[in-house]
Structure formats: structure tokens, C-alpha cells
Design a protein around this motif. Structure first.
Motif, PDB file in Angstrom:
ATOM      1  N   LEU A  25     -18.296 -18.524  34.384  1.00  0.00           N
ATOM      2  CA  LEU A  25     -18.691 -19.695  33.975  1.00  0.00           C
ATOM      3  C   LEU A  25     -17.930 -20.662  34.398  1.00  0.00           C
ATOM      4  N   LEU A  26     -16.472 -20.601  34.634  1.00  0.00           N
ATOM      5  CA  LEU A  26     -15.613 -21.398  35.123  1.00  0.00           C
ATOM      6  C   LEU A  26     -15.940 -22.079  36.226  1.00  0.00           C
ATOM      7  N   ALA A  27     -16.089 -20.797  37.070  1.00  0.00           N
ATOM      8  CA  ALA A  27     -16.388 -21.102  38.515  1.00  0.00           C
ATOM      9  C   ALA A  27     -17.577 -21.930  38.798  1.00  0.00           C
ATOM     10  N   SER A  28     -18.605 -21.630  37.973  1.00  0.00           N
ATOM     11  CA  SER A  28     -19.822 -22.383  37.765  1.00  0.00           C
ATOM     12  C   SER A  28     -19.734 -23.912  37.522  1.00  0.00           C
ATOM     13  N   LEU A  29     -18.999 -24.092  36.521  1.00  0.00           N
ATOM     14  CA  LEU A  29     -18.717 -25.360  35.784  1.00  0.00           C
ATOM     15  C   LEU A  29     -17.741 -26.407  36.749  1.00  0.00           C
ATOM     16  N   SER A  30     -16.732 -25.627  37.407  1.00  0.00           N
ATOM     17  CA  SER A  30     -15.903 -26.274  38.371  1.00  0.00           C
ATOM     18  C   SER A  30     -16.301 -26.400  39.839  1.00  0.00           C
ATOM     19  N   SER A  31     -17.417 -25.802  40.044  1.00  0.00           N
ATOM     20  CA  SER A  31     -17.726 -26.139  41.512  1.00  0.00           C
ATOM     21  C   SER A  31     -18.249 -27.355  41.846  1.00  0.00           C
ATOM     22  N   LYS A  32     -18.185 -27.884  43.091  1.00  0.00           N
ATOM     23  CA  LYS A  32     -18.659 -29.147  43.247  1.00  0.00           C
ATOM     24  C   LYS A  32     -20.112 -29.081  43.683  1.00  0.00           C
ATOM     25  N   VAL A  54     -12.450 -26.273  62.200  1.00  0.00           N
ATOM     26  CA  VAL A  54     -13.094 -27.515  61.263  1.00  0.00           C
ATOM     27  C   VAL A  54     -13.435 -26.611  59.969  1.00  0.00           C
ATOM     28  N   THR A  55     -14.114 -25.577  60.084  1.00  0.00           N
ATOM     29  CA  THR A  55     -14.540 -24.755  59.103  1.00  0.00           C
ATOM     30  C   THR A  55     -13.426 -24.216  58.135  1.00  0.00           C
ATOM     31  N   LYS A  56     -12.512 -23.533  59.082  1.00  0.00           N
ATOM     32  CA  LYS A  56     -11.387 -23.060  58.087  1.00  0.00           C
ATOM     33  C   LYS A  56     -10.707 -24.190  57.122  1.00  0.00           C
ATOM     34  N   ARG A  57     -10.415 -25.397  57.882  1.00  0.00           N
ATOM     35  CA  ARG A  57      -9.806 -26.263  57.224  1.00  0.00           C
ATOM     36  C   ARG A  57     -10.425 -26.972  56.122  1.00  0.00           C
ATOM     37  N   THR A  58     -11.794 -27.136  56.433  1.00  0.00           N
ATOM     38  CA  THR A  58     -12.758 -27.364  55.400  1.00  0.00           C
ATOM     39  C   THR A  58     -12.756 -26.594  53.965  1.00  0.00           C
ATOM     40  N   ARG A  59     -12.491 -25.215  54.247  1.00  0.00           N
ATOM     41  CA  ARG A  59     -12.365 -24.280  53.237  1.00  0.00           C
ATOM     42  C   ARG A  59     -11.120 -24.469  52.742  1.00  0.00           C
ATOM     43  N   THR A  60     -10.042 -24.613  53.398  1.00  0.00           N
ATOM     44  CA  THR A  60      -8.488 -24.632  52.807  1.00  0.00           C
ATOM     45  C   THR A  60      -8.512 -26.002  51.805  1.00  0.00           C
ATOM     46  N   GLY A 108     -11.049 -25.673  48.780  1.00  0.00           N
ATOM     47  CA  GLY A 108     -11.280 -24.201  48.017  1.00  0.00           C
ATOM     48  C   GLY A 108     -12.531 -23.475  47.862  1.00  0.00           C
ATOM     49  N   ASP A 109     -13.299 -23.845  48.562  1.00  0.00           N
ATOM     50  CA  ASP A 109     -14.606 -23.484  48.453  1.00  0.00           C
ATOM     51  C   ASP A 109     -14.916 -22.430  49.719  1.00  0.00           C
ATOM     52  N   LYS A 110     -14.996 -21.223  49.641  1.00  0.00           N
ATOM     53  CA  LYS A 110     -14.862 -20.394  50.851  1.00  0.00           C
ATOM     54  C   LYS A 110     -16.377 -20.376  51.516  1.00  0.00           C
ATOM     55  N   GLU A 111     -17.267 -21.108  50.959  1.00  0.00           N
ATOM     56  CA  GLU A 111     -18.704 -21.069  51.981  1.00  0.00           C
ATOM     57  C   GLU A 111     -18.870 -22.354  52.348  1.00  0.00           C
ATOM     58  N   ALA A 112     -17.897 -23.319  52.246  1.00  0.00           N
ATOM     59  CA  ALA A 112     -18.182 -24.963  52.696  1.00  0.00           C
ATOM     60  C   ALA A 112     -18.009 -25.106  54.315  1.00  0.00           C
ATOM     61  N   TYR A 113     -18.794 -25.786  54.705  1.00  0.00           N
ATOM     62  CA  TYR A 113     -18.880 -26.388  56.030  1.00  0.00           C
ATOM     63  C   TYR A 113     -18.614 -27.903  56.055  1.00  0.00           C
ATOM     64  N   LEU A 114     -18.185 -28.402  57.042  1.00  0.00           N
ATOM     65  CA  LEU A 114     -17.822 -29.779  57.283  1.00  0.00           C
ATOM     66  C   LEU A 114     -18.984 -30.417  57.917  1.00  0.00           C
ATOM     67  N   PHE A 115     -19.645 -29.800  58.816  1.00  0.00           N
ATOM     68  CA  PHE A 115     -20.767 -30.178  59.567  1.00  0.00           C
ATOM     69  C   PHE A 115     -22.068 -29.013  59.790  1.00  0.00           C
ATOM     70  N   ALA A 116     -23.173 -29.631  59.833  1.00  0.00           N
ATOM     71  CA  ALA A 116     -24.228 -28.854  59.905  1.00  0.00           C
ATOM     72  C   ALA A 116     -24.636 -28.723  61.654  1.00  0.00           C
ATOM     73  N   TRP A 117     -25.375 -27.933  62.076  1.00  0.00           N
ATOM     74  CA  TRP A 117     -25.799 -27.887  63.497  1.00  0.00           C
ATOM     75  C   TRP A 117     -27.018 -27.083  63.410  1.00  0.00           C
ATOM     76  N   ASP A 118     -27.949 -27.788  64.593  1.00  0.00           N
ATOM     77  CA  ASP A 118     -29.312 -27.532  64.360  1.00  0.00           C
ATOM     78  C   ASP A 118     -29.512 -26.261  65.584  1.00  0.00           C
ATOM     79  N   ASP A 119     -30.769 -26.007  65.747  1.00  0.00           N
ATOM     80  CA  ASP A 119     -30.871 -24.723  66.475  1.00  0.00           C
ATOM     81  C   ASP A 119     -30.726 -25.030  68.061  1.00  0.00           C
ATOM     82  N   TRP A 120     -29.473 -24.664  68.597  1.00  0.00           N
ATOM     83  CA  TRP A 120     -29.031 -24.626  69.957  1.00  0.00           C
ATOM     84  C   TRP A 120     -29.945 -23.859  71.018  1.00  0.00           C
ATOM     85  N   HIS A 121     -30.636 -22.843  70.479  1.00  0.00           N
ATOM     86  CA  HIS A 121     -31.366 -22.293  71.437  1.00  0.00           C
ATOM     87  C   HIS A 121     -32.785 -22.957  71.783  1.00  0.00           C
ATOM     88  N   SER A 122     -32.977 -24.037  71.078  1.00  0.00           N
ATOM     89  CA  SER A 122     -34.280 -24.695  71.430  1.00  0.00           C
ATOM     90  C   SER A 122     -33.776 -25.859  72.312  1.00  0.00           C
TER      91      SER A 122
END
Length: 149
Positions: free
Chosen positions: A21-28, A101-107, A110-124
């Protein structure tokens, strides 16, 4: 929906339920980029977060000069950039930059699943190199940090 819990109600739950509950309520809430950039879909922004100006200051305090130079590319050309623009900042290993950048974003968040940026499908992408995108909020914070506005 509104749920009211007294201290006694809360303490009656198991420790794991209280922690959940606390994690859910405090998450951004996750960032919503508004109109999605061409080549991106909602899944690309699923764990992408907004950084406010004060968070950008904290973020930059722990970054190398090369990472800061890469983020300046976002501030100058973003919120969506072709990754090749990072070459001008001395960044040729995009995966390494993305990881730092991802490691710094998470630091910072405090969100272990956060990313600062998105990326598209580089294969295409014709050249096998795609785009990165930050949210409008993060873009404005970066521009303010680099005094571009």
C-alpha cells in the motif's frame, strides 16, 4: 473512489500488505508524453518518467561530462532526436550512453523501472539507428538547465 483507513485499520494489515500500500501510494505517476511522436507508441513510454528542473540538477550532479553533453543534444534538438546526433557529443556507443542515463534516472527517482527516454524500433530504421525521445516536461527541464530558453 475514496477509501479511508485509520491508523488502526492500516496496522491490522500484514507487513507485506502495508508495504505494498505504501509503495502504491508513494509512487509517482508515469509520464504521459501527450501526443506521441511519429514512430513511437504508448508502450515505448510505459516507464518513461518526467524530471522536474530540481531533479535535473540532482541528475547532472552525478553525470560524466560526456553524459551531460549527450543530454544537451536533447535540450538543443529534442524532445525527439535521431541517435546519430549524439555523435557530435562524442557518444558513439548509444547502448552505453542509454545504460548510464537509465542507471542515473533510477538513482535519482528511486524507481527501479524508470527510464529517462523512450526509443523507437531501430530494426525498422534504414540505417539501423533510430530515435530517442524525452517527455515534454523533461525536455523543458533540460532546456532550463542548459539555459536555452
Amino acid at each position: 473512489m475514496l477509501i479511508v483507513l485509520t491508523k488502526e485499520d492500516f496496522n491490522s494489515f500484514s507487513p507485506s500488505t502495508r508495504a505494498e500500500l505504501l509503495a502504491s501510494l508513494s509512487s509517482k505517476p508515469k509520464a504521459v508524453p501527450g501526443e506521441l511522436p511519429v514512430g513511437f507508441d504508448e508502450d515505448d513510454f510505459e516507464d518513461v518518467i518526467d524530471l522536474a528542473p530540481d531533479q535535473i540538477d540532482e541528475f547532472m550532479a552525478g553525470c560524466s561530462d560526456e553524459t551531460i553533453a549527450g543530454l544537451k543534444v536533447f535540450a538543443e534538438h529534442g524532445p525527439v532526436i535521431h541517435a546519430k546526433l549524439l555523435d557530435d557529443a562524442g557518444i558513439e556507443n548509444y547502448g552505453h550512453f542509454q545504460g548510464r542515463v537509465t542507471k542515473r534516472t533510477r538513482t535519482v527517482t528511486g524507481d527501479k523501472e524508470a527510464y529517462l527516454f523512450a526509443w523507437d524500433d531501430w530494426h525498422s530504421a534504414e540505417d539501423g539507428i533510430g530515435q530517442y525521445a524525452v517527455t515534454p516536461t523533461t525536455f523543458r527541464s533540460l532546456r532550463a538547465y542548459f539555459k536555452l530558453d
